[in-house]
Design a protein around this motif. Structure first.
Motif, PDB file in Angstrom:
ATOM      1  N   UNK B 574       0.761  -1.091   0.113  1.00 29.85           N
ATOM      2  CA  UNK B 574       0.086  -0.083  -0.047  1.00 29.85           C
ATOM      3  C   UNK B 574       0.748   1.294  -0.058  1.00 29.85           C
ATOM      4  N   UNK B 575       0.383   2.209  -0.695  1.00 31.17           N
ATOM      5  CA  UNK B 575       0.948   3.828  -0.474  1.00 31.17           C
ATOM      6  C   UNK B 575       0.054   4.387   0.513  1.00 31.17           C
ATOM      7  N   UNK B 576       0.847   5.281   1.280  1.00 35.39           N
ATOM      8  CA  UNK B 576       0.294   6.022   2.346  1.00 35.39           C
ATOM      9  C   UNK B 576      -0.838   7.009   1.871  1.00 35.39           C
ATOM     10  N   UNK B 577      -1.778   7.473   2.465  1.00 38.30           N
ATOM     11  CA  UNK B 577      -2.418   8.496   2.361  1.00 38.30           C
ATOM     12  C   UNK B 577      -2.045   9.873   3.015  1.00 38.30           C
ATOM     13  N   UNK B 578      -1.320   9.922   3.760  1.00 42.88           N
ATOM     14  CA  UNK B 578      -0.602  10.862   4.445  1.00 42.88           C
ATOM     15  C   UNK B 578       0.313  10.703   5.328  1.00 42.88           C
ATOM     16  N   UNK B 579       0.890  11.767   5.914  1.00 39.23           N
ATOM     17  CA  UNK B 579       1.838  11.604   7.079  1.00 39.23           C
ATOM     18  C   UNK B 579       2.023  12.439   8.070  1.00 39.23           C
ATOM     19  N   UNK B 580       1.948  12.007   9.193  1.00 45.89           N
ATOM     20  CA  UNK B 580       1.730  12.982  10.597  1.00 45.89           C
ATOM     21  C   UNK B 580       3.314  13.121  10.988  1.00 45.89           C
ATOM     22  N   UNK B 581       3.636  14.444  11.263  1.00 43.44           N
ATOM     23  CA  UNK B 581       4.897  14.767  11.688  1.00 43.44           C
ATOM     24  C   UNK B 581       4.914  15.698  13.089  1.00 43.44           C
ATOM     25  N   UNK B 582       5.757  15.373  13.855  1.00 44.12           N
ATOM     26  CA  UNK B 582       5.890  16.029  14.947  1.00 44.12           C
ATOM     27  C   UNK B 582       7.028  17.110  15.115  1.00 44.12           C
ATOM     28  N   UNK B 583       6.777  18.274  15.142  1.00 46.66           N
ATOM     29  CA  UNK B 583       7.972  19.234  14.963  1.00 46.66           C
ATOM     30  C   UNK B 583       8.135  20.423  16.485  1.00 46.66           C
ATOM     31  N   UNK B 584       9.177  20.763  16.591  1.00 46.38           N
ATOM     32  CA  UNK B 584       9.436  21.496  17.763  1.00 46.38           C
ATOM     33  C   UNK B 584       8.847  23.096  17.461  1.00 46.38           C
ATOM     34  N   UNK B 585       8.539  23.487  18.599  1.00 50.94           N
ATOM     35  CA  UNK B 585       7.888  24.967  18.430  1.00 50.94           C
ATOM     36  C   UNK B 585       8.805  25.809  18.228  1.00 50.94           C
ATOM     37  N   UNK B 588      11.415  24.836  15.188  1.00 56.14           N
ATOM     38  CA  UNK B 588      10.632  24.369  13.867  1.00 56.14           C
ATOM     39  C   UNK B 588      11.534  22.998  13.249  1.00 56.14           C
ATOM     40  N   UNK B 589      12.378  22.333  14.123  1.00 58.12           N
ATOM     41  CA  UNK B 589      12.727  21.183  13.169  1.00 58.12           C
ATOM     42  C   UNK B 589      11.906  20.028  13.477  1.00 58.12           C
ATOM     43  N   UNK B 590      11.961  18.881  12.314  1.00 60.57           N
ATOM     44  CA  UNK B 590      11.090  18.171  12.574  1.00 60.57           C
ATOM     45  C   UNK B 590      11.600  16.618  13.258  1.00 60.57           C
ATOM     46  N   UNK B 591      10.679  16.356  13.974  1.00 59.21           N
ATOM     47  CA  UNK B 591      11.320  15.341  15.185  1.00 59.21           C
ATOM     48  C   UNK B 591      10.794  14.084  14.738  1.00 59.21           C
ATOM     49  N   UNK B 592       9.737  13.772  14.507  1.00 57.65           N
ATOM     50  CA  UNK B 592       9.309  12.538  14.088  1.00 57.65           C
ATOM     51  C   UNK B 592       8.272  12.393  12.998  1.00 57.65           C
ATOM     52  N   UNK B 593       8.126  11.217  12.243  1.00 55.33           N
ATOM     53  CA  UNK B 593       7.226  11.212  11.157  1.00 55.33           C
ATOM     54  C   UNK B 593       6.501   9.659  11.411  1.00 55.33           C
ATOM     55  N   UNK B 594       5.109   9.825  11.034  1.00 58.38           N
ATOM     56  CA  UNK B 594       4.300   8.558  11.216  1.00 58.38           C
ATOM     57  C   UNK B 594       3.462   8.587   9.784  1.00 58.38           C
ATOM     58  N   UNK B 595       3.633   7.494   9.155  1.00 58.06           N
ATOM     59  CA  UNK B 595       2.718   7.384   7.928  1.00 58.06           C
ATOM     60  C   UNK B 595       1.476   6.985   8.335  1.00 58.06           C
ATOM     61  N   UNK B 596       0.443   7.276   7.409  1.00 61.45           N
ATOM     62  CA  UNK B 596      -0.848   7.118   7.522  1.00 61.45           C
ATOM     63  C   UNK B 596      -1.340   6.336   6.489  1.00 61.45           C
ATOM     64  N   UNK B 597      -1.993   5.278   6.751  1.00 56.83           N
ATOM     65  CA  UNK B 597      -2.587   4.399   5.603  1.00 56.83           C
ATOM     66  C   UNK B 597      -4.285   4.498   5.671  1.00 56.83           C
ATOM     67  N   UNK B 598      -4.721   4.238   4.522  1.00 55.49           N
ATOM     68  CA  UNK B 598      -6.287   4.143   4.287  1.00 55.49           C
ATOM     69  C   UNK B 598      -6.990   3.485   5.438  1.00 55.49           C
ATOM     70  N   UNK B 599      -6.347   2.404   6.085  1.00 57.81           N
ATOM     71  CA  UNK B 599      -7.176   1.599   6.933  1.00 57.81           C
ATOM     72  C   UNK B 599      -6.846   1.999   8.382  1.00 57.81           C
ATOM     73  N   UNK B 600      -6.039   3.162   8.595  1.00 59.97           N
ATOM     74  CA  UNK B 600      -5.687   3.695   9.833  1.00 59.97           C
ATOM     75  C   UNK B 600      -7.157   4.536  10.452  1.00 59.97           C
ATOM     76  N   UNK B 601      -8.090   3.683  10.788  1.00 57.87           N
ATOM     77  CA  UNK B 601      -9.427   4.532  11.120  1.00 57.87           C
ATOM     78  C   UNK B 601      -9.224   5.321  12.352  1.00 57.87           C
ATOM     79  N   UNK B 602      -8.536   4.784  13.403  1.00 55.47           N
ATOM     80  CA  UNK B 602      -8.419   5.568  14.674  1.00 55.47           C
ATOM     81  C   UNK B 602      -7.621   6.887  14.463  1.00 55.47           C
ATOM     82  N   UNK B 603      -6.649   6.961  13.643  1.00 52.54           N
ATOM     83  CA  UNK B 603      -5.912   7.932  13.409  1.00 52.54           C
ATOM     84  C   UNK B 603      -6.476   9.045  12.438  1.00 52.54           C
TER      85      UNK B 603
END
Lengths: 301, 726
Positions: B574-585, B588-603
């Motif tokens: 599968x290809x992701x539908x989106x991406x969640x990123x955690x960035x510092x206030x 402004x650096x990018x700290x973490x990334x989480x791939x989101x798939x179509x089936x990730x209903x909770x997210x």
């Protein structure tokens, strides 16, 4: 008493000490002499507990020597190559030996050092070879031990010092019951000092006897025979070690007492015969020639 | 008189006689300890003043510097080793001189008593000034406000460890003296003891890395029991460096938990140092008691030791020369049989030369060059056997799979994807190396499935090892078997693309895998610091955000989705539908990334709830401009072309997919990286947002007219090497 039984020590296949069995009685001065490489130093180092024999036994006062603290407290070894702590003085060495030898006599040591003019606080590295040897002997005599092993002791000592050392040794023997064992090439010194002599050759002991007995049991005989037949008869009867000929004069080294030789001479007709004593040097040369160590051969070859 | 003869009086007098060596030791320790402590604190304060650091930071820097000088991270155990060698050899160097042997051995002492007198003297000569100067250094650090309780614990432990290093090395030096007859050979002997294990290990690593397809270089510096204090120290230091982020991170904090963790890691090796010291101390005593006094001035005094050392030196020398030859060849053809035979010839020549030189040195006679030629022959045979064992893998390294009954669990680390940030749940550091984190937390218990993956991966690795092809046909991964007996067995895998997906699902979808691979299962650090971050969501075109306070809610949802959905098939196909990123206030650096798939209903529900949801890129309708950048082979340059026609944009977007940097199981061939897509919409992007997501075409799905448009109308794009400069 010091006893060795069938002592053997080999270095790289060469028997430096070859089946030596000797007894050294307390209160006597034992002289060890022999040809170069005979094994004198090796034997002395074994007796001192420095070297471990390959086989046989070394017993001092009924105990083996090697790695035995109790026995080693009774002996002091003065080797031919001396070692003193770097930058040390006689005072420093005194401190050291006083911790090692329970009976070390500091007063005697200090007196002897001063008497010999060595200086208690002077650096030993400034001493001459002879002075170092004097110091080593003084330490040995002050250690308060029963036995004193001296290797090539008189090397480097002037005649006056030699006499002084001999006197000290004699004094220690009578006052402190010391039993010295001296290894030396200097037969004159051994003859003067020692009661008992061991003659070593190629690791083995050629003879080990009281000096008096040795000298009395080997004689020089100068003879002139009327005929060759009488000469041959004499050479058969007498126990001849070697013979030198100068014209018709024969000089024999003969084993036997004067009385025995005179008895033997009665059976032989001689024009001239005189029995003379031998020096230790002459005995040494004769015995080693008999064992195959011919000095003349070395010179002529 | 009794007092004069006492052991400690003799020790004191011996120490006085060895005053020069004692003063040298004190001088070295004075420099390494109190002097260095004061100098580094003063220097640190100067730097902090110049950088205008506040008081808190200045103290932090002081504590850091004190730990560098006195604590676990310092570099000077090597100097302690040098000191131990000097003192050890010097203590018994009198055994090399016939005059001194006569002097000492005729004294009224047993050999045992003499041994302990000299041995303990060498220990005392070091330990007394060491303890005193260490205490002074700690006092100075305290007075200069450069100490915390945890760093004090580290310093005390390090003092113990340093003593262990000294003790072991000192004992080895003494043993070396007992085996030899002069100082040079004694020094060589110590060098031999300290280095032989390291040389064996190095040669093994180099040969294994060259011949074994599945060998992993980093496993050569994994934690293991090492006997040599020098090698042990170097290996510990290398491990600390490699895993530095486990313990110390990128900042200067040295919290208690971290220090305790390090101490726990270093304790077994420290115990080994002491064990070596004690065992070798008694071996050296035994050797002394058996030693013949007449060996003073000789080389190596025991014939068996001569034979063994000559054999080892000539064998290792031959292997070393073969290694140089292999490196010079620099390609995989070295593994061919013809080349191996050539290497055996080289080994034979080197073994003959080295063996002869060593024997000549032992005998101090060049004519003994060919003596005991059977030792030379043995070295040649060993070298040849070694090369063929490695070259033909006679030990079955590349096909080794342990029995299931002997395995506790396993770790599977894909080499790709470095973008996730791993932190320890105890907050020991800001960041850990992925390798170290996963190795620590992954416990795959489906051993049977792992065995199948190992078999496929190792086989594929062997097939492709000697290939020059650039084409990617699998996933490079590291497999670690955690055995029940405590061993860790590492293998490099090349898992083929055509592996059975069901087997991979069993592993990749397992709890043991997911809980380690996804740092969200160990996110205590983020929980504690969520106020410092924002949460962003991107579909590749736009970005939305919410405050980091929502992190807990997001994390719960994402964890559930991973548990319910994530497996190999999802990640691969599968290809992701989106991406969640955690960035510092703040930065402004990018700290973490989480791939989101179509089936990730909770997210997706979380995103909807917080007005963050964006349609997947192929459903986006408000694109105002689309730019495609691509490399044109025919003209050899990068060009880009803009599209503003809505119909064209819609067509292009149908074939556009978001990159899945976080999916390590995507095939390299899934995307056509020759082209990239940039999308502009009329939505405003939040300030300071960043996204790791990029848009690409599926491989084989590049619209035909794009290339023509790029050639025809494309603008030249500035590049730096192969990279486009944006």
């Amino acid at each position: 008493m010091i006893r060795t039984e069938n002592l053997v020590k080999t270095f790289d296949g060469v028997k430096a000490v070859n089946d030596i069995t000797i007894t050294l009685k307390d209160g006597e001065i034992f002289g060890l002499t022999g040809t170069n490489g005979a094994g004198k130093t090796t034997l002395l180092r074994i007796l001192a507990g420095v070297l471990r024999q390959d086989s046989g036994a070394v017993i001092i006062d009924d105990e083996p020597v090697f790695d035995n603290r109790k026995v080693k407290e009774k002996l002091f070894f003065v080797p031919s190559d001396l070692y003193f702590f770097p930058n040390s003085s006689p005072k420093d060495m005194e401190e050291y030996y006083a911790t090692e030898y329970k009976n070390f006599n500091k007063e005697r040591f200090e007196k002897l050092v001063e008497d010999f003019g060595l200086g208690m606080k002077r650096r030993i590295q400034t001493y001459s070879k002879g002075m170092k040897r004097q110091l080593a002997i003084i330490i040995g005599l002050s250690a308060g031990t029963k036995y004193l092993f001296l290797d090539e002791t008189f090397d480097g000592l002037d005649p006056v010092m030699r006499q002084a050392v001999k006197s000290l040794i004699a004094e220690n023997m009578s006052d402190y019951g010391l039993t010295p064992v001296i290894a030396s090439h200097n037969l004159r010194e051994i003859e003067d000092l020692c009661d008992h002599v061991g003659l070593l050759h190629e690791g083995g002991i050629l003879l080990s006897e009281d000096v008096y007995d040795m000298k009395s049991e080997i004689r020089k005989l100068q003879c002139v025979f009327p005929t060759d037949e009488e000469q041959r008869k004499a050479e058969k009867i007498l126990s001849v070690l070697n013979c030198k000929a100068e014209g018709r004069l024969r000089t024999y080294t003969v084993r036997g007492t004067e009385e025995n030789i005179q008895e033997s001479l009665k059976e032989i007709e001689t024009v001239y015969a005189e029995i003379l004593p031998l020096t230790l040097e002459e005995i040494f040369i004769s015995e080693t020639e008999a064992a195959g160590y011919d000095v003349r051969k070395l010179i002529l070859d | 008189m009794m007092l004069e003869n006492s052991f400690w009086i003799k020790e004191w007098k011996l120490l006085k006689r060895r005053g020069a060596l004692a003063f040298f030791t004190i001088g070295v320790l004075l420099f390494l300890l109190p002097f260095a402590t004061v100098m580094t604190i003063v220097r640190s304060d100067q730097v902090c003043r110049a950088s205008e650091y506040n008081e808190v930071m200045t103290k932090l820097m002081r504590v850091y510097e004190v730990n560098q000088v006195l604590g676990i991270e310092h570099l000077w155990p090597v100097m302690i080793i040098g000191l131990a060698v000097i003192i050890g050899i010097r203590s018994f160097a009198w055994l090399f001189s016939a005059e001194k042997v006569d002097f000492y051995e005729s004294q009224p002492e047993t050999r045992k008593e003499r041994y302990w007198l000299f041995y303990i003297n060498g220990i005392v000569m070091f330990v007394v000034p060491f303890i005193v100067l260490y205490a002074i250094s700690i006092g100075l650090a305290f007075l200069m406000d450069g100490l915390t309780k945890s760093v004090l614990a580290a310093i005390i432990f390090e003092a113990l460890r340093i003593f262990g290093v000294y003790f072991a090395t000192y004992s080895l030096s003494v043993a070396s003296v007992m085996l030899t007859g002069n100082a040079i050979f004694a020094l060589c002997g110590v060098g031999f003891f300290l280095c032989v294990e390291m040389v064996f290990s190095f040669l093994y690593s180099m040969f294994a890395g060259t011949f074994f397809a599945t060998y992993i270089w980093s496993s050569s510096i994994s934690k293991k029991i090492i006997l040599s204090p020098l090698y042990g120290y170097i290996n510990e230091f290398a491990c600390l460096e490699v895993n530095k982020n486990i313990y110390f991170g990128d900042n200067y904090m040295r919290p208690k938990a971290m220090i305790l963790e390090t101490i726990r890691e270093l304790l077994p090796e420290t115990v080994v140092f002491f064990a070596i010291g004690i065992i070798v101390m008694f071996i050296a005593l035994y050797l002394y008691q058996k030693r013949q006094a007449e060996t003073a001035g000789s080389t190596v005094i025991h014939k068996p030791v001569r034979i063994v050392s000559r054999l080892i030196v000539s064998w290792l020398g031959a292997l070393g020369c073969m290694l140089v030859f292999m490196l010079w060849m620099m390609d995989r053809s070295v593994a061919g049989t013809g080349m191996m035979i050539c290497m055996c010839v080289i080994a034979a020549i080197i073994a003959i030369v080295l063996s002869g030189i060593v024997e000549s040195l032992f005998e101090a006679d060049i004519k003994k060059f060919f003596k005991d030629y059977w030792v030379t022959a043995a070295a040649i045979v060993l070298s040849c056997v070694y090369i063929f064992v490695f070259g033909l893998d006679l030990i079955g390294f590349d096909s080794y799979i342990p029995k299931a009954s002997a395995v506790k669990d396993a770790v599977l680390i894909n080499d790709g994807n470095e973008d996730m940030t791993y932190t320890d749940e105890n907050g020991l550091s800001d960041q850990m190396e992925k390798q170290a984190y996963i190795e620590k937390y992954m416990h795959i218990t489906d051993v049977e499935a792992m065995q199948k993956i190992a078999e496929a991966g190792q086989s594929h690795m062997r097939e492709t090892f000697h290939s020059d092809s650039d084409e990617s046909t699998g996933w490079y991964s590291e497999l670690i078997w955690n055995m029940k007996d405590g061993r860790k067995i590492h293998r490099q895998l090349y898992i083929p693309y055509d592996i059975d997906e069901n087997v991979m699902d069993q592993v990749v979808g397992s709890d043991g895998y997911c809980r380690a691979y996804f740092p969200i299962f160990n996110d205590g650090y983020f929980e504690k610091n969520k106020k410092r971050y924002n949460i962003f969501y991107s579909n590749g075109a736009d970005v939305t955000e919410t405050d980091g306070e929502k992190y807990t809610e997001f994390a719960d949802a994402y964890r559930k989705d991973v548990e319910e959905n994530y497996d190999f098939t999802l990640a691969c196909d599968e290809y992701p539908v989106g991406e969640i990123n955690i960035g510092g206030k703040d930065n402004w650096g990018l700290i973490e990334s989480y791939t989101v798939y179509k089936g990730y209903k909770n997210t997706i529900a979380f995103l909807n709830k917080n007005n963050m949801w964006l349609d997947p890129i192929d459903e986006v309708t408000d694109v105002t401009k689309l730019t495609i950048s691509g490399y044109i082979d025919d003209v050899g340059e990068y060009r880009d072309v803009d599209f503003e026609d809505p119909d064209e944009i819609k067509e292009i977007l149908k074939n556009t997919v978001m990159s899945a940097y976080n999916s390590e199981w995507k095939k390299a061939s899934d995307y056509d990286y020759d082209f990239s897509v940039e999308v502009e919409t009329d939505k405003r992007k939040p300030d300071g947002c960043m996204t790791a997501a990029g848009l690409f075409f599926r491989n084989g799905d590049v619209p035909q007219d794009i290339l023509a448009r790029l050639i025809d109308k494309g603008q030249l794009v500035e590049t730096s090497g192969d990279e486009i400069v944006y």
